[in-house]
Motif scaffolding. Structure first.
Motif, mmCIF file in Angstrom:
data_model
loop_
_atom_site.group_PDB
_atom_site.id
_atom_site.type_symbol
_atom_site.label_atom_id
_atom_site.label_comp_id
_atom_site.label_asym_id
_atom_site.label_seq_id
_atom_site.Cartn_x
_atom_site.Cartn_y
_atom_site.Cartn_z
ATOM 1 N N ASP A 1 66.393 100.413 30.451
ATOM 2 C CA ASP A 1 67.543 99.505 30.347
ATOM 3 C C ASP A 1 68.653 99.924 31.308
ATOM 4 N N ALA A 2 68.879 101.223 31.427
ATOM 5 C CA ALA A 2 69.908 101.713 32.349
ATOM 6 C C ALA A 2 69.550 101.370 33.789
ATOM 7 N N LEU A 3 68.273 101.497 34.126
ATOM 8 C CA LEU A 3 67.828 101.137 35.479
ATOM 9 C C LEU A 3 68.091 99.664 35.757
ATOM 10 N N LEU A 4 67.733 98.820 34.811
ATOM 11 C CA LEU A 4 67.873 97.375 35.021
ATOM 12 C C LEU A 4 69.332 96.932 35.060
ATOM 13 N N GLN A 5 70.249 97.813 34.596
ATOM 14 C CA GLN A 5 71.670 97.491 34.616
ATOM 15 C C GLN A 5 72.395 98.065 35.824
ATOM 16 N N THR A 6 71.694 98.729 36.711
ATOM 17 C CA THR A 6 72.351 99.249 37.914
ATOM 18 C C THR A 6 72.851 98.087 38.768
ATOM 19 N N PRO A 7 73.987 98.238 39.431
ATOM 20 C CA PRO A 7 74.566 97.134 40.204
ATOM 21 C C PRO A 7 73.603 96.453 41.176
ATOM 22 N N PRO A 8 72.777 97.191 41.924
ATOM 23 C CA PRO A 8 71.896 96.501 42.869
ATOM 24 C C PRO A 8 70.916 95.535 42.208
ATOM 25 N N LEU A 9 70.587 95.761 40.927
ATOM 26 C CA LEU A 9 69.656 94.877 40.236
ATOM 27 C C LEU A 9 70.356 93.796 39.422
ATOM 28 N N ARG A 10 71.657 93.963 39.171
ATOM 29 C CA ARG A 10 72.404 92.982 38.377
ATOM 30 C C ARG A 10 73.050 91.904 39.232
ATOM 31 N N ARG A 11 73.186 92.159 40.514
ATOM 32 C CA ARG A 11 73.886 91.215 41.382
ATOM 33 C C ARG A 11 72.892 90.537 42.315
ATOM 34 N N ALA B 1 62.222 95.820 46.306
ATOM 35 C CA ALA B 1 61.217 96.264 47.270
ATOM 36 C C ALA B 1 61.113 97.788 47.281
ATOM 37 N N ALA B 2 62.250 98.458 47.191
ATOM 38 C CA ALA B 2 62.246 99.923 47.190
ATOM 39 C C ALA B 2 61.553 100.475 45.953
ATOM 40 N N LEU B 3 61.816 99.878 44.796
ATOM 41 C CA LEU B 3 61.191 100.339 43.555
ATOM 42 C C LEU B 3 59.678 100.137 43.588
ATOM 43 N N ARG B 4 59.256 99.010 44.127
ATOM 44 C CA ARG B 4 57.813 98.744 44.179
ATOM 45 C C ARG B 4 57.119 99.644 45.207
ATOM 46 N N GLU B 5 57.830 99.953 46.285
ATOM 47 C CA GLU B 5 57.262 100.888 47.242
ATOM 48 C C GLU B 5 57.150 102.278 46.628
ATOM 49 N N TYR B 6 58.148 102.659 45.886
ATOM 50 C CA TYR B 6 58.163 103.949 45.201
ATOM 51 C C TYR B 6 56.965 104.051 44.246
ATOM 52 N N ALA B 7 56.731 102.986 43.477
ATOM 53 C CA ALA B 7 55.602 102.974 42.548
ATOM 54 C C ALA B 7 54.274 102.970 43.288
ATOM 55 N N GLY B 8 54.180 102.173 44.338
ATOM 56 C CA GLY B 8 52.935 102.107 45.111
ATOM 57 C C GLY B 8 52.609 103.425 45.777
ATOM 58 N N HIS C 1 53.591 110.474 28.326
ATOM 59 C CA HIS C 1 53.657 109.227 29.084
ATOM 60 C C HIS C 1 55.047 108.609 29.009
ATOM 61 N N CYS C 2 55.626 108.585 27.810
ATOM 62 C CA CYS C 2 56.988 108.063 27.678
ATOM 63 C C CYS C 2 57.970 108.902 28.500
ATOM 64 N N GLY C 3 57.722 110.200 28.554
ATOM 65 C CA GLY C 3 58.567 111.071 29.355
ATOM 66 C C GLY C 3 58.522 110.728 30.830
ATOM 67 N N THR C 4 57.331 110.386 31.335
ATOM 68 C CA THR C 4 57.233 110.016 32.755
ATOM 69 C C THR C 4 57.984 108.721 33.025
ATOM 70 N N ILE C 5 57.950 107.797 32.077
ATOM 71 C CA ILE C 5 58.697 106.546 32.239
ATOM 72 C C ILE C 5 60.190 106.833 32.289
ATOM 73 N N ALA C 6 60.648 107.683 31.376
ATOM 74 C CA ALA C 6 62.079 108.020 31.341
ATOM 75 C C ALA C 6 62.521 108.698 32.627
ATOM 76 N N VAL C 7 61.722 109.640 33.097
ATOM 77 C CA VAL C 7 62.058 110.360 34.333
ATOM 78 C C VAL C 7 62.099 109.402 35.516
ATOM 79 N N ALA D 1 65.119 106.559 39.561
ATOM 80 C CA ALA D 1 65.284 105.325 40.321
ATOM 81 C C ALA D 1 66.702 104.776 40.177
ATOM 82 N N ALA D 2 67.258 104.836 38.961
ATOM 83 C CA ALA D 2 68.621 104.340 38.740
ATOM 84 C C ALA D 2 69.631 105.133 39.563
ATOM 85 N N ARG D 3 69.459 106.455 39.571
ATOM 86 C CA ARG D 3 70.392 107.303 40.334
ATOM 87 C C ARG D 3 70.287 107.017 41.828
#
Length: 322
Positions: free
Chosen positions: A56-66, A76-83, A291-297, A302-304
């Protein structure tokens, strides 16, 4: 009866599941009761809460809210990071610059990159399908995952035959695959849209990931399909509606050995004695918390990075105006 799970001619510490004649799994790591009990464990509930809070904190970062070009760049950066992380887990452990450079060059590394990135998009696109027709979605993902390799075209999109071995395992887990019919029964039960309505999506995503990665329904590409399934659950159940959390990157950063060891710990629970019920639950608790820990990390990092990047970009614009 017992479902055979030891590869012909080989011994294995992987768990077999005791199955009733009607197909219900009675014990072992595949026991449905063990999964459900683990999801209710306080440690898992706490891990789920923390993971969802970070998403939720990630999705509320300014670059994703505006809405605008900044949002498009952030996505694009997040998907590249995941890929990048998913490709590393497939064996293409590249620097980010090389990851970008090999795209489309026809090399085996480029094939791994293409599979990783195409499945990220497929998870979002097919999220609803996975909840209403999981076998259809899994088959489509397997076709994508094997379309760039040398696999037999006759096996693409099809589960392993009974007794068939896993031919390709880039993680080299050494886990013996389980009976496909039993595994599919569990995946369908967890992924149905109306299943476990009060259970956190991050817990279901983790459970599905573990089931597919350790159970290995296909002859190859099981782990990357498992990660795709986990992402699809997060999307379908609204935990991460656009599939932006790059948890694959956090798994890769933790190291392939950690990933493999957690999968092995999950699958190596025996089923010969009643005491294994608690052992199976404990194994699932360990997997779900990790697994939940990896999601949180992943979400926190990514938010930071997005926030810092937006601040740096804003500072540059202000300097240029002055």
């Amino acid at each position: 009866m017992f479902v055979p799970c030891v590869r012909p001619g080989k011994s294995s510490g992987a768990a077999c599941a005791r199955v009733h004649k009607d197909g219900r799994v009675k014990s072992g790591w595949l026991a449905r009761d063990a999964v459900l009990e683990a999801m209710r464990a306080p440690a898992v509930q706490d891990a789920c809460t923390a993971a969802q809070a970070q998403i939720d904190a990630l999705l509320q970062t300014p670059p994703l809210r505006r809405p605008g070009s900044t949002t498009a760049s952030a996505v694009a950066a997040l998907r590249e990071y995941a890929g990048h992380g998913s490709a590393a887990l497939m064996g293409a452990d590249l620097s980010i610059s090389t990851f970008r450079a090999v795209r489309g060059d026809g090399s085996p590394l480029a094939a791994a990159v293409a599979v990783a990135e195409s499945l990220l998009l497929a998870a979002v696109r097919d999220a609803h399908t996975f909840t209403v027709s999981p076998l259809r979605a899994l088959a489509a993902w397997h076709v994508l995952a094997t379309s760039h390799g040398s696999s037999d075209s006759e096996t693409r999109g099809r589960p392993r035959l009974t007794g068939a071995e896993v031919r390709a395992d880039p993680l080299n887990t050494g886990i013996a695959p389980v009976e496909v019919a039993v595994l599919v029964q569990h995946v369908v039960a967890l992924t149905s849209a109306d299943a476990l309505p009060t259970t956190p999506a991050v817990a279901i995503a983790a459970a599905v990931h573990g089931l597919i990665a350790a159970g290995q329904p296909f002859a190859e590409a099981n782990a990357v399909i498992a990660r795709t399934a986990a992402r699809a659950i997060l999307v379908a159940r609204g935990a991460d509606p656009d599939g932006l959390t790059p948890f694959e990157a956090a798994i890769a950063a933790a190291g392939r050995p950690a990933y493999v060891n957690h999968l092995r710990a999950l699958a190596q629970v025996g089923s010969a004695e009643a005491a294994d019920a608690s052992a199976a639950t404990d194994a699932w608790v360990g997997w779900l918390v990790w697994h939940c820990g990896t999601i949180a990390v992943a979400a926190d990092r990514a938010a930071r990075e997005l926030t810092e990047g937006a601040a740096a970009s804003s500072g540059t614009r202000d300097t240029n105006r002055n």
